[in-house]
Scaffold this motif. Structure first.
Motif, short mmCIF file in Angstrom:
data_model
loop_
_atom_site.label_atom_id
_atom_site.label_comp_id
_atom_site.label_asym_id
_atom_site.label_seq_id
_atom_site.Cartn_x
_atom_site.Cartn_y
_atom_site.Cartn_z
N ASP A 40 0.86 -1.18 0.00
CA ASP A 40 0.00 0.00 0.00
C ASP A 40 0.90 1.24 0.00
N LYS A 41 1.07 1.86 1.14
CA LYS A 41 1.88 3.07 1.22
C LYS A 41 3.35 2.73 1.45
N LEU A 42 4.24 3.43 0.75
CA LEU A 42 5.67 3.29 0.97
C LEU A 42 5.99 3.77 2.38
N ALA A 43 6.80 3.02 3.12
CA ALA A 43 7.14 3.39 4.49
C ALA A 43 8.54 3.99 4.58
N ASP A 63 7.49 10.32 3.46
CA ASP A 63 6.34 11.13 3.88
C ASP A 63 5.37 11.22 2.70
N ALA A 64 4.27 10.49 2.78
CA ALA A 64 3.31 10.45 1.69
C ALA A 64 2.67 11.81 1.43
N ALA A 65 2.47 12.59 2.46
CA ALA A 65 1.81 13.90 2.30
C ALA A 65 2.60 14.82 1.38
N THR A 66 3.94 14.75 1.48
CA THR A 66 4.77 15.64 0.66
C THR A 66 5.49 14.89 -0.45
N ASP A 67 5.33 13.55 -0.51
CA ASP A 67 6.00 12.71 -1.49
C ASP A 67 7.51 12.93 -1.46
N THR A 68 8.06 12.97 -0.24
CA THR A 68 9.50 13.18 -0.06
C THR A 68 10.05 12.21 0.97
#
Length: 127
Positions: free
Chosen positions: A54-57, A83-88
């Motif tokens: 799912d989400k990258l950790a 950080d998924a919110a900032t894609d960084t």
């Protein structure tokens, strides 16, 4: 919690594993590199509801350079939280799990228990 992990290596790392390192007692060569990628898992809506990423950790790295990283078993380490919110990505910190100091030795403390395997936990998956 649980994660899905994939560990990849550059050609020097794969060739070393294929040559029997570290089981043969030899160290990995300088230039060998690995990356470990963790995802948070989820159940897919596909038939059978398989578990899928799912989400990258986070992404962790190991680089063998016996001169540059002589004080950490010849390995340099890097740990980066996503950080998924900032894609960084940001460097791992002492607040993360596992806690990471911000230097090239961040993984050395944990990896010392694998000293007999040249500090490498993973094993080569037969093809």
């Amino acid at each position: 919690g649980p994660v899905i992990a994939v560990i990849v290596g550059n050609p020097q790392m794969i060739e070393a594993f294929q040559a029997g390192i570290p089981e043969n007692g030899k160290p990995f060569p300088d230039g060998a590199k690995m990356a470990k990628i963790h995802w948070i898992p989820k159940k897919s809506t596909n038939p059978g509801n398989p578990t899928v990423p799912d989400k990258l950790a986070n992404v962790d790295f190991m680089v063998k350079d016996s001169k540059r990283f002589a004080d950490s078993g010849g390995w340099g380490y890097g740990a980066f939280e996503y950080d998924a919110a900032t894609d960084t990505f940001r460097p791992g910190t002492t607040q993360d799990s596992p806690p990471q100091s911000n230097d090239a030795k961040c993984g050395f403390g944990c990896h010392t228990i694998a000293k007999a395997k040249d500090y490498v936990f993973t094993e080569y998956a037969r093809r």
